[in-house]
Scaffold this active site. Structure first.
Site, PDB file in Angstrom:
ATOM      1  N   SER A 264     -26.259 -38.991  15.011  1.00  0.00           N
ATOM      2  CA  SER A 264     -25.492 -38.698  13.797  1.00  0.00           C
ATOM      3  C   SER A 264     -26.307 -37.835  12.839  1.00  0.00           C
ATOM      4  O   SER A 264     -27.512 -37.651  13.019  1.00  0.00           O
ATOM      5  CB  SER A 264     -25.134 -40.011  13.091  1.00  0.00           C
ATOM      6  OG  SER A 264     -26.315 -40.565  12.544  1.00  0.00           O
ATOM      7  N   LYS A 265     -25.606 -37.320  11.854  1.00  0.00           N
ATOM      8  CA  LYS A 265     -26.271 -36.506  10.826  1.00  0.00           C
ATOM      9  C   LYS A 265     -27.382 -37.322  10.170  1.00  0.00           C
ATOM     10  O   LYS A 265     -28.433 -36.800   9.827  1.00  0.00           O
ATOM     11  CB  LYS A 265     -25.237 -36.041   9.806  1.00  0.00           C
ATOM     12  CG  LYS A 265     -25.832 -35.364   8.591  1.00  0.00           C
ATOM     13  CD  LYS A 265     -24.780 -34.624   7.826  1.00  0.00           C
ATOM     14  CE  LYS A 265     -25.045 -34.562   6.332  1.00  0.00           C
ATOM     15  NZ  LYS A 265     -26.418 -34.354   5.920  1.00  0.00           N
ATOM     16  N   ARG A 266     -27.111 -38.621  10.005  1.00  0.00           N
ATOM     17  CA  ARG A 266     -28.098 -39.473   9.349  1.00  0.00           C
ATOM     18  C   ARG A 266     -29.420 -39.526  10.146  1.00  0.00           C
ATOM     19  O   ARG A 266     -30.493 -39.531   9.584  1.00  0.00           O
ATOM     20  CB  ARG A 266     -27.535 -40.878   9.141  1.00  0.00           C
ATOM     21  CG  ARG A 266     -28.238 -41.552   8.006  1.00  0.00           C
ATOM     22  CD  ARG A 266     -27.599 -42.819   7.504  1.00  0.00           C
ATOM     23  NE  ARG A 266     -26.158 -42.826   7.482  1.00  0.00           N
ATOM     24  CZ  ARG A 266     -25.433 -43.868   7.886  1.00  0.00           C
ATOM     25  NH1 ARG A 266     -26.027 -44.950   8.357  1.00  0.00           N
ATOM     26  NH2 ARG A 266     -24.131 -43.835   7.810  1.00  0.00           N
ATOM     27  N   ASP A 269     -31.271 -36.430   9.304  1.00  0.00           N
ATOM     28  CA  ASP A 269     -31.830 -36.484   7.941  1.00  0.00           C
ATOM     29  C   ASP A 269     -33.072 -37.369   7.924  1.00  0.00           C
ATOM     30  O   ASP A 269     -34.077 -37.054   7.295  1.00  0.00           O
ATOM     31  CB  ASP A 269     -30.796 -37.049   6.956  1.00  0.00           C
ATOM     32  CG  ASP A 269     -29.652 -36.058   6.733  1.00  0.00           C
ATOM     33  OD1 ASP A 269     -29.833 -34.881   7.108  1.00  0.00           O
ATOM     34  OD2 ASP A 269     -28.607 -36.461   6.209  1.00  0.00           O
TER      35      ASP A 269
END
Ligand code: GLU
Length: 506
Positions: A264-266, A269
């Site tokens: 995921s994007k998380r 990040d």
């Protein structure tokens, strides 16, 4: 000659394209090209609540950057358009009507509140509510299976909101075929009667997707594993329409580098890597997400890395140009299990491609960076610089850090290295060295090396006593390419000047 292979990448424009989506596009592209077929981009924008205006542009920009162009798609000529579902809106109702006529679908007038109450009622009895043969003909549900034809017509005429549901068959075993997963058996009693046509007059994904795949003569549906649960319904829809079913291939998920689940994007990040091909600015929040392009990845390295997330050629070879990938790609070598994403491996691919690029190509990328810094050196000089540093670089953005000393006199010296290598006797030695250098006529790398090394040998001192302070003087730190190459490149005057500076400053 074109073959009958026609595949499509069918993203919904709901935001930036995740690398999983790019991988789906890539596999479709490779499969199409390998089979001399056609690669289509279809924009599935029927869900107006999730529509994001700049997302379609992002998708086409991303495919262009990756150099995997589509043959048919929005804004391109093609015989099967339009390629945006919102522009095909009028078409779908007709197909929903065909299913109604054939008895494969029915109108349902249940309100959201009524369905919610039904769900709660089931829950309180410890059961799960599924809208299908279990209860679709029970009187609490309001649909055309229980209402009279007149009643149905009256409700529609008076503007009552309705949806059209698929009538899943009871007590059947479906045999589904997937090119990657083989045969899958499904008991139809577990399926719910999915909505095909919504009360806003738009088809759902399921109906629009099947109708378009049929009308666009799609031969192979290659898509992410998250769509596997839709395969029973899709297969039933083909049966209901009496259309030939395309072949299906569901690609494995791309997984988190650590832990379980979908990347995921998380994750990006948190661990510091992009999950999108291009940088993306969320128009509502102004939140900027990193992209591989802007992070300095070469598109071909990115594509090579992506190709290996779920596929392998069955040999040890890892570096493949797009052409090679087209030759080698085979759905049979796509794995069933998820592919763990590795940011280190992504860097590794980038580094390999950096080494493969010609000095000429890299120089063309470096020149504008130098220009921005106000440095205008002739191309031949920059070409030599690039050739001497590229093996230590991963990104073009590393070039300056690795080569600034070719263009500018060091203004600072590594403190630790200076303390260790710049001794009390060093300035005298360096002064002598300046005289030696001044006397050198042929200032080539090999000749300066020969003369300076002879001088050191003659003095019967260790090489390090001269070479380390000399490197510090010229580079500012104990790093960089072959010292005599640097000397030859910056020239006699600059070499002497830099040693003078070091004597003064250290
Ligand atoms: N619109 C779907 C998506 O967003 C397409 C799924 C499919 O390829 O059938 O991924």
């Amino acid at each position: 000659m074109e073959s009958n292979v026609r595949v499509r990448f069918a993203p919904s424009p709901t935001g930036p394209l995740h690398i999983g989506g790019v991988r789906t596009a890539l596999y479709n592209y490779l499969f199409a090209k390998k089979n001399k077929g056609t690669f289509i981009l279809r924009i599935e924008d029927t869900d107006q609540t999730r529509y994001v205006a700049n997302a379609e542009q992002y998708i086409t920009d991303a495919l262009n950057w990756c150099a995997i162009p589509f043959d048919e798609g929005p804004n391109l000529k093609g015989n099967f358009g339009p390629y945006r579902q919102s522009e095909r809106k009028e078409l779908y109702k007709k197909y929903a009507d065909i299913l109604l006529q054939k008895g494969w679908a029915y109108y349902a007038f249940d309100t959201a509140d009524a369905l919610d109450a039904e769900r709660k009622k089931h829950e309180s009895e410890g059961k799960t509510f599924i809208y299908n043969w279990h209860n679709r003909e029970k009187e609490r549900l309001v649909n055309s299976l229980v209402l009279s034809d007149d009643d149905v017509q009256n409700r529609i005429n008076s503007g009552d909101k309705f949806v059209i549901r698929f009538k899943s068959p009871q007590d059947e075993t479906l045999i589904l075929e997937d090119e990657i997963r083989g045969t899958i058996k499904i008991d139809t009693n577990t399926l719910d009667d999915k909505i095909l046509f919504k009360s806003d007059g738009m088809p759902t994904y399921h109906l629009a997707n099947i109708v378009d795949d049929h009308l666009m003569q799609i031969s192979h549906v290659i898509r992410g594993e998250e769509w596997l649960p839709s395969l029973p319904l899709h297969t039933l829809l083909y049966k209901a329409f009496e259309w030939e079913t395309p072949k299906f291939a569901h690609l494995p998920l791309i997984l988190k580098p650590v832990g379980k689940g979908k990347l995921s994007k998380r994750d990006g990040d948190k661990l510091g890597f992009p999950v999108f091909p291009l940088e993306y600015t969320n128009e509502k929040t102004n939140d900027v997400s990193r992209g591989y392009k802007e992070d300095g990845y070469f598109a071909d390295a990115f594509i090579n890395m992506l190709a290996f997330l779920g596929w392998n050629p069955g040999t040890e070879q890892e570096l493949f140009s797009l052409e090679d990938l087209i030759q080698e790609f085979d759905l049979k070598r796509v794995s069933k299990s998820g592919a763990k994403f590795s940011p280190d491996k992504a860097k590794w691919f980038q580094q390999q491609y950096m080494q493969q690029k010609s000095d000429e190509e890299l120089t063309d990328l470096y020149l504008p960076i130098l220009k921005e810094k106000g440095i205008t050196k002739e191309k031949d000089f920059v070409l030599k610089v690039v050739s001497s540093i590229k093996e230590r670089a991963v990104f073009v953005a590393d070039f300056w850090e690795l080569s600034s000393f070719f263009f500018a006199t060091p203004t600072a010296y590594d403190a630790k290295a200076s303390k260790k290598n710049w001794k009390e006797t060093t300035p005298d030695l360096m002064r002598e060295l300046i005289d030696v250098i001044e006397s050198i006529e042929d200032f080539s790398s090999t000749n300066t090396e020969k003369i300076i090394k002879e001088w050191i040998t003659g003095k019967e001192i260790g090489f390090g006593k001269v070479m380390q302070p000399l490197r510090l003087s010229l580079v500012g730190k104990l790093a960089g390419p072959h010292l005599f190459d640097i000397i030859a490149m910056i020239g006699k005057k600059e070499t002497m000047q830099r040693i003078q500076n070091a004597i003064k400053n250290l």
